[in-house]
Design an enzyme around this catalytic site. Sequence first.
Site, PDB file in Angstrom:
ATOM      1  N   ASP A 323       0.842  -1.197   0.000  1.00 19.87           N
ATOM      2  CA  ASP A 323       0.000   0.000   0.000  1.00 19.87           C
ATOM      3  C   ASP A 323       0.876   1.245   0.000  1.00 19.87           C
ATOM      4  O   ASP A 323       1.924   1.289   0.648  1.00 19.87           O
ATOM      5  CB  ASP A 323      -0.889   0.027   1.242  1.00 19.87           C
ATOM      6  CG  ASP A 323      -1.744  -1.224   1.361  1.00 19.87           C
ATOM      7  OD1 ASP A 323      -2.279  -1.669   0.326  1.00 19.87           O
ATOM      8  OD2 ASP A 323      -1.872  -1.752   2.481  1.00 19.87           O
ATOM      9  N   ASP A 346      -0.641  -3.032  -4.347  1.00 19.62           N
ATOM     10  CA  ASP A 346      -1.914  -3.327  -3.705  1.00 19.62           C
ATOM     11  C   ASP A 346      -2.762  -2.058  -3.719  1.00 19.62           C
ATOM     12  O   ASP A 346      -3.152  -1.580  -4.773  1.00 19.62           O
ATOM     13  CB  ASP A 346      -1.685  -3.848  -2.291  1.00 19.62           C
ATOM     14  CG  ASP A 346      -2.954  -4.460  -1.688  1.00 19.62           C
ATOM     15  OD1 ASP A 346      -3.934  -4.651  -2.420  1.00 19.62           O
ATOM     16  OD2 ASP A 346      -2.953  -4.727  -0.482  1.00 19.62           O
ATOM     17  N   ASP A 350      -5.171   2.479   2.380  1.00 16.64           N
ATOM     18  CA  ASP A 350      -5.969   1.596   3.220  1.00 16.64           C
ATOM     19  C   ASP A 350      -6.204   2.282   4.562  1.00 16.64           C
ATOM     20  O   ASP A 350      -5.264   2.854   5.144  1.00 16.64           O
ATOM     21  CB  ASP A 350      -5.261   0.267   3.471  1.00 16.64           C
ATOM     22  CG  ASP A 350      -5.417  -0.714   2.308  1.00 16.64           C
ATOM     23  OD1 ASP A 350      -5.923  -0.295   1.256  1.00 16.64           O
ATOM     24  OD2 ASP A 350      -5.007  -1.881   2.468  1.00 16.64           O
ATOM     25  N   ARG A 403     -12.757   0.193  -5.687  1.00 14.93           N
ATOM     26  CA  ARG A 403     -12.518   0.639  -4.311  1.00 14.93           C
ATOM     27  C   ARG A 403     -12.367   2.160  -4.231  1.00 14.93           C
ATOM     28  O   ARG A 403     -11.294   2.678  -3.957  1.00 14.93           O
ATOM     29  CB  ARG A 403     -11.294  -0.044  -3.700  1.00 14.93           C
ATOM     30  CG  ARG A 403     -11.405  -1.542  -3.608  1.00 14.93           C
ATOM     31  CD  ARG A 403     -10.224  -2.160  -2.863  1.00 14.93           C
ATOM     32  NE  ARG A 403     -10.345  -3.609  -2.799  1.00 14.93           N
ATOM     33  CZ  ARG A 403      -9.456  -4.416  -2.227  1.00 14.93           C
ATOM     34  NH1 ARG A 403      -8.377  -3.894  -1.683  1.00 14.93           N
ATOM     35  NH2 ARG A 403      -9.647  -5.718  -2.213  1.00 14.93           N
TER      36      ARG A 403
END
Length: 511
Positions: A323, A346, A350, A403
Site C-alpha cells: 500500500d 496493492d 488503506d 474501491r
Amino acid sequence: MRVLAAIASAAAVLVVATLASVATAAPLFADNFDDGNANGWTTSGGSWSVSSGAYQQTGTSSDARARAGSASWANYTVSVRVRANAFNGSNRFVAVLARAQSNTSYYYVALRSNNTVELKKLVNGSATTLVATSVNVSIGTWYTLTLRVDGSTLTSQVNGGSTLTASDSQYASGQIGVATFNASATFDDVNVESGTTPPSPSASPSASPTSSPSPSPSVSPTGSPQPPAGQPDGFAAGTTGGAGGPTVVVRTTNELLTAIDTIGPLNIHVQGTINITSKQGVRPNKTILGLGSTATINGGGFDFYRSYNVIIRNLTFTNAEDDAVNVGQNSHHIWIDHNRFVSPVDGAIDIVRGSEYVTVSWNHFDHTDKSMLIGHSDSNSGEDTGHLKVSIHHNWFDNSRQRHPRVRFGEPVHVYNNYFLNNELYAVASTMNGGVLVEGNYFQNVPFPCYSASGYAESGPGRLVQRNNIFTGSGACEVNGSVAAPPYSYTLTPTANVPSVVMAGVGVGKL
C-alpha cells in the site's frame, strides 16, 4: 516502525543525535508496552496489567494510579493514548498526570463521564479544577491526552483540538502518570518530551566535519518553501501535524526514514525522488510535504501504527510494493491531501483496524487498481464497528478500477464532490453494515457507481444513501437503508462543476 522504550535506550540516543541541531524537544521517556511489561511503573490501587500491547487498569471501585519517570523532571510534555472501558457511576474519569509528587499530589487532565475535560490539580488528595470545557467522552473510544507543564503555565489538549491553559505554581517538578477514578481504562503510547527553546527556522545546521552513513535532514534555509495555507476539514479537522516543530528538508532515503521516526512535532519537506522499500512507520505529530511538483516516494509507502496527528501533502507515490499509505491499528487524525497515486501493487490508501478521523481530499488516483479500502476484513467487526470515520472529497478517480472506496463497518463514510471517470469495476461499495453517504459526486462512464444492498464479492450488504449526484453514461447507484449524518459542517461544490473544479485542483503542485 522502530520503537523507543526509554531515553536510556541506545537506539533513542542515536535517533536524537541525528536531529540534535533541529530538535525543539528531547525525548525523556517512551513506553508503548509492546515488550509485554510495565517495568519502571509503580502503581497504587486498581488492578494493573499489560495486555495486547497496552497498559490496562480493570478495577472500577476506587482510585487507581500508575507513575513513572523522575521526580526532577520540570518542564515537559506528556502525551498518552487513553480509552475508557467502563465508568462505575456518574462523573467518573480517566486521567494523565504531570509533576506528580506522590499518589495524592499532582497536576492532571481528566476525561470525565459527564462529557467534560478538566485541567486540575490534586493537593494532598484535595482536587481543584483550574479550567474545563465540554468534550464528547465515549466508552471504547481512543483519545490522545496531552499535558504540558512549562514554568507556571499548564496546557492540555484532547486529540490535538481545543487547548485548555491555566497558570499555577503549586508544583515545580515531578513524575508523569496515568489514573482512573471509579473507571477501568486502557493506556498506550506514552511519550514524554522535555521543553527546550526551539531554534530559528532559518538557522543553518551544525557543520559536520565527517561523513555519516545516515545523514540527518537539514533545516530549511531562509527562503525555502514553507507549508502552504490550508486546513484539514471533515473528520480530520483539528489535525495540526508538525505545527510548532522545526522544519527539515529530506533528499535521501536515510534522511526521510530518520525524520519520520523522530519523536515530537516535525515538518518534513521532501525534495526530489526518494526510494524506499515496503511500508515505513510514521510517528505522531508530523507534516510530510512535497516541495514543488516533483517530490516522489518510489517503491514503498507510509504506515501508521497507533499513530496520530499526521499530514501528508503534495507527494507522488509510485510503484509501492504494497500500500502507498496504510492507516492502521487505531491511528487517528490523519489528513491525506493533494497527492498523486500511481501503480501501487496493492492499494493506494488503506484505512483499517479501528482507525478513524481521516480526511482524503484533492488527490489524483491515476489509473490505480485498488484505490481505497476502508475495513480490511469481514471478520473484524469487533475492532472496526464504531470507528473508520472518513471524509473523502474532491478526489479524481481517473480511470481507476475499483474501491473508491470499498467500505466494511465504517460509519459515516462521507464521499462527496469527487469525480469518478471510467471506473472499470465499480466506484463505491458499502458492505458489512457500513454506512456511506454518497453526495454531490459526478460519475462519468461508470458501469456500477454504487453497491450496497447486494453486498460485494464475498462481503454482506451495507447501507448507502445517495443524493445530488450526476450519472453520465453510468449505471444506477444501488442504495440501502439509512446512514448517520456527518457531525461537521461542509460546503458542497455544485455537482455539475465537479469535473472542472476537481481536475483543475487535484494532485501535486496545486497547493
